[in-house]
Design a protein around this motif. Structure first.
Motif, PDB file in Angstrom:
ATOM      1  N   MET A 190      28.942  44.330  79.726  1.00 48.28           N
ATOM      2  CA  MET A 190      28.027  45.124  80.551  1.00 48.28           C
ATOM      3  C   MET A 190      27.496  46.328  79.777  1.00 48.28           C
ATOM      4  N   HIS A 191      28.370  46.976  79.020  1.00 48.93           N
ATOM      5  CA  HIS A 191      27.929  48.110  78.207  1.00 48.93           C
ATOM      6  C   HIS A 191      26.867  47.671  77.203  1.00 48.93           C
ATOM      7  N   ASN A 192      27.100  46.526  76.567  1.00 46.21           N
ATOM      8  CA  ASN A 192      26.143  46.036  75.565  1.00 46.21           C
ATOM      9  C   ASN A 192      24.825  45.613  76.196  1.00 46.21           C
ATOM     10  N   LEU A 193      24.864  45.137  77.434  1.00 50.49           N
ATOM     11  CA  LEU A 193      23.617  44.803  78.122  1.00 50.49           C
ATOM     12  C   LEU A 193      22.791  46.058  78.390  1.00 50.49           C
ATOM     13  N   VAL A 194      23.459  47.142  78.745  1.00 53.72           N
ATOM     14  CA  VAL A 194      22.729  48.392  78.947  1.00 53.72           C
ATOM     15  C   VAL A 194      22.117  48.865  77.633  1.00 53.72           C
ATOM     16  N   LEU A 195      22.865  48.751  76.535  1.00 53.76           N
ATOM     17  CA  LEU A 195      22.317  49.125  75.231  1.00 53.76           C
ATOM     18  C   LEU A 195      21.088  48.277  74.902  1.00 53.76           C
ATOM     19  N   ALA A 196      21.158  46.987  75.211  1.00 52.09           N
ATOM     20  CA  ALA A 196      20.012  46.104  74.982  1.00 52.09           C
ATOM     21  C   ALA A 196      18.826  46.541  75.823  1.00 52.09           C
ATOM     22  N   ALA A 197      19.092  46.918  77.071  1.00 52.43           N
ATOM     23  CA  ALA A 197      18.016  47.390  77.944  1.00 52.43           C
ATOM     24  C   ALA A 197      17.420  48.694  77.415  1.00 52.43           C
ATOM     25  N   HIS A 198      18.253  49.554  76.872  1.00 52.51           N
ATOM     26  CA  HIS A 198      17.748  50.790  76.261  1.00 52.51           C
ATOM     27  C   HIS A 198      16.827  50.469  75.085  1.00 52.51           C
ATOM     28  N   LYS A 218       8.564  50.746  76.185  1.00 51.66           N
ATOM     29  CA  LYS A 218       8.321  51.916  77.049  1.00 51.66           C
ATOM     30  C   LYS A 218       8.676  51.671  78.513  1.00 51.66           C
ATOM     31  N   LYS A 219       9.425  50.625  78.775  1.00 51.24           N
ATOM     32  CA  LYS A 219       9.914  50.366  80.129  1.00 51.24           C
ATOM     33  C   LYS A 219      10.995  49.300  80.059  1.00 51.24           C
ATOM     34  N   LEU A 220      11.772  49.196  81.105  1.00 54.03           N
ATOM     35  CA  LEU A 220      12.784  48.155  81.205  1.00 54.03           C
ATOM     36  C   LEU A 220      12.121  46.814  81.492  1.00 54.03           C
ATOM     37  N   PRO A 221      12.821  45.711  81.224  1.00 53.05           N
ATOM     38  CA  PRO A 221      12.222  44.404  81.559  1.00 53.05           C
ATOM     39  C   PRO A 221      12.059  44.251  83.063  1.00 53.05           C
ATOM     40  N   LYS A 222      11.134  43.422  83.454  1.00 55.14           N
ATOM     41  CA  LYS A 222      10.935  43.136  84.872  1.00 55.14           C
ATOM     42  C   LYS A 222      12.104  42.302  85.389  1.00 55.14           C
ATOM     43  N   ALA A 268      16.847  38.906  81.969  1.00 58.70           N
ATOM     44  CA  ALA A 268      17.773  38.414  80.948  1.00 58.70           C
ATOM     45  C   ALA A 268      17.038  37.628  79.871  1.00 58.70           C
ATOM     46  N   VAL A 269      16.024  36.861  80.259  1.00 65.17           N
ATOM     47  CA  VAL A 269      15.209  36.154  79.270  1.00 65.17           C
ATOM     48  C   VAL A 269      14.551  37.169  78.333  1.00 65.17           C
ATOM     49  N   GLU A 320      21.048  39.478  70.279  1.00 66.23           N
ATOM     50  CA  GLU A 320      21.272  38.553  69.163  1.00 66.23           C
ATOM     51  C   GLU A 320      20.932  37.113  69.527  1.00 66.23           C
ATOM     52  N   GLN A 321      19.916  36.942  70.356  1.00 70.24           N
ATOM     53  CA  GLN A 321      19.449  35.613  70.740  1.00 70.24           C
ATOM     54  C   GLN A 321      17.952  35.473  70.465  1.00 70.24           C
ATOM     55  N   ALA A 322      17.483  36.100  69.375  1.00 68.56           N
ATOM     56  CA  ALA A 322      16.056  36.064  69.050  1.00 68.56           C
ATOM     57  C   ALA A 322      15.582  34.648  68.764  1.00 68.56           C
ATOM     58  N   GLY A 323      16.424  33.848  68.097  1.00 71.13           N
ATOM     59  CA  GLY A 323      16.048  32.467  67.796  1.00 71.13           C
ATOM     60  C   GLY A 323      15.799  31.662  69.057  1.00 71.13           C
ATOM     61  N   LEU A 324      16.677  31.814  70.032  1.00 71.37           N
ATOM     62  CA  LEU A 324      16.500  31.121  71.303  1.00 71.37           C
ATOM     63  C   LEU A 324      15.229  31.593  71.983  1.00 71.37           C
ATOM     64  N   TYR A 325      15.005  32.892  72.012  1.00 67.58           N
ATOM     65  CA  TYR A 325      13.829  33.460  72.674  1.00 67.58           C
ATOM     66  C   TYR A 325      12.541  32.951  72.034  1.00 67.58           C
ATOM     67  N   GLN A 326      12.531  32.848  70.733  1.00 62.80           N
ATOM     68  CA  GLN A 326      11.324  32.447  70.015  1.00 62.80           C
ATOM     69  C   GLN A 326      11.103  30.937  69.999  1.00 62.80           C
TER      70      GLN A 326
END
Length: 321
Positions: A7-15, A22-26, A61-62, A69-75
């Motif tokens: 959960m902490h790492n998800l917040v860091l990712a959101a930051h 310039k905004k959080l994901p939808k 989450a997408v 660390e899931q850039a390959g999946l995203y791309q």
């Protein structure tokens, strides 16, 4: 500890997302969502329920995949094509079949059972974005329609401000952090990052047709918590038999789901309007505040405090909880 670290790492990712964009994901992207009066804008079967409108798109989450660390999946697909095509392109859904360890809490063994929908096996997850303490389908563009005749709930765009029918212990501005077609800027979280939930735990569904705890679907219960301090969705791990208003509940509902398993849902098959934070941890559910700190919330937390923690702009000064 593993769940807290996730959960902490998800917040860091959101930051990092907020810094880059310039905004959080939808919370959920919906093409042609329309006004907040559209009660079907978070339905998995929106094309059928809402006169052929485009089906739902990617979730928070997408959009965070490149930051965990899931850039390959995203791309591997062009996620942006969903909105470019007016919702016709649904290739983003291929991503939802992946199992991503950082999105799963080891305590929840139900994550091994995928959710079956759209001829796919959707991977499970245990973390949900905070769409505020008001009904999710009313949160288009970060607003929460208050039931008025105007589309945006004028003169106050957030409901419960003066709603005479609202529970006395849960009144206030129900501003979301991430909702339908909306991700807050940090300056929009006016109560402060240390006083506002960004992510809360949810449990993987009790059945393959139970959408709850599905990481790539941005609907209430799957990867979003909403309306989780009001009505019959009261507090974390509530025991109410018909608490979560989600689709397909009638396929697996039984009366002991709430009282015994803390997984109650309304068998009337509502269109993913509300869902509560739930966990299998003994002490309660864990929440990640927007500053990155992770806390345990007791199941008996005061409802006004729970409301305020879920609102990004209620104006209340948070005391210890």
């Amino acid at each position: 500890m593993s769940c807290q670290n996730n959960m902490h790492n998800l917040v860091l990712a959101a930051h990092n997302h907020e810094s880059a964009h310039k905004k959080l994901p939808k919370g959920l992207e919906v093409a042609d969502a329309g006004p907040a009066k559209d009660l079907y804008n978070a339905s998995l079967f929106r094309g059928t329920n809402d006169s052929g409108k485009p089906e739902i798109g990617p979730n928070w989450a997408v959009r965070l995949l490149p930051f965990i660390e899931q850039a390959g999946l995203y791309q591997s697909v062009d996620v942006n094509e969903y909105m470019r095509s007016g919702g016709l392109d649904q290739t983003w859904r291929e991503l939802g079949e992946a199992e991503i360890p950082i999105l799963m809490c080891p305590t929840d063994t139900n994550t091994t059972t995928p959710f079956f929908y759209d001829d796919r096996r959707w991977g499970r997850g245990n973390y949900a974005a905070n769409a505020g303490p008001a009904w999710y389908t009313w949160s288009v563009d970060g607003k929460n329609w208050n039931g008025s005749n105007s589309d945006d709930g004028s003169p106050e765009p957030y409901w419960y401000k003066d709603a005479g029918w609202a529970p006395a212990q849960t009144k206030g501005n129900a501003a979301p952090v991430m909702s339908i077609n909306y991700g807050a800027r940090f300056r929009d979280i006016r109560d402060g990052l240390s006083s506002t939930i960004m992510f809360a735990e949810v449990r993987a569904g009790v059945d393959p047709s139970d959408l709850r705890g599905t990481w790539a679907l941005g609907v209430a219960g799957a990867s979003v918590v909403a309306a989780n301090a009001i009505g019959d969705s009261t507090g974390p791990n509530d025991r109410l038999a018909e608490s979560d208003d989600i689709e397909m509940c009638s396929q697996f509902w039984r009366p002991d789901l709430g009282p015994r398993e803390h997984m109650g849902c309304a068998p009337g098959d509502w269109f993913n309007w509300q869902a509560q934070s739930r966990s299998l941890h003994v002490a309660g559910t864990q929440i990640a505040l927007s500053d990155g700190s992770v806390r345990v919330v007791n199941n008996s937390i005061d409802m006004q405090i729970w409301f305020n923690l879920n609102s990004a702009a209620d104006g209340a000064v948070m005391e210890e909880f």
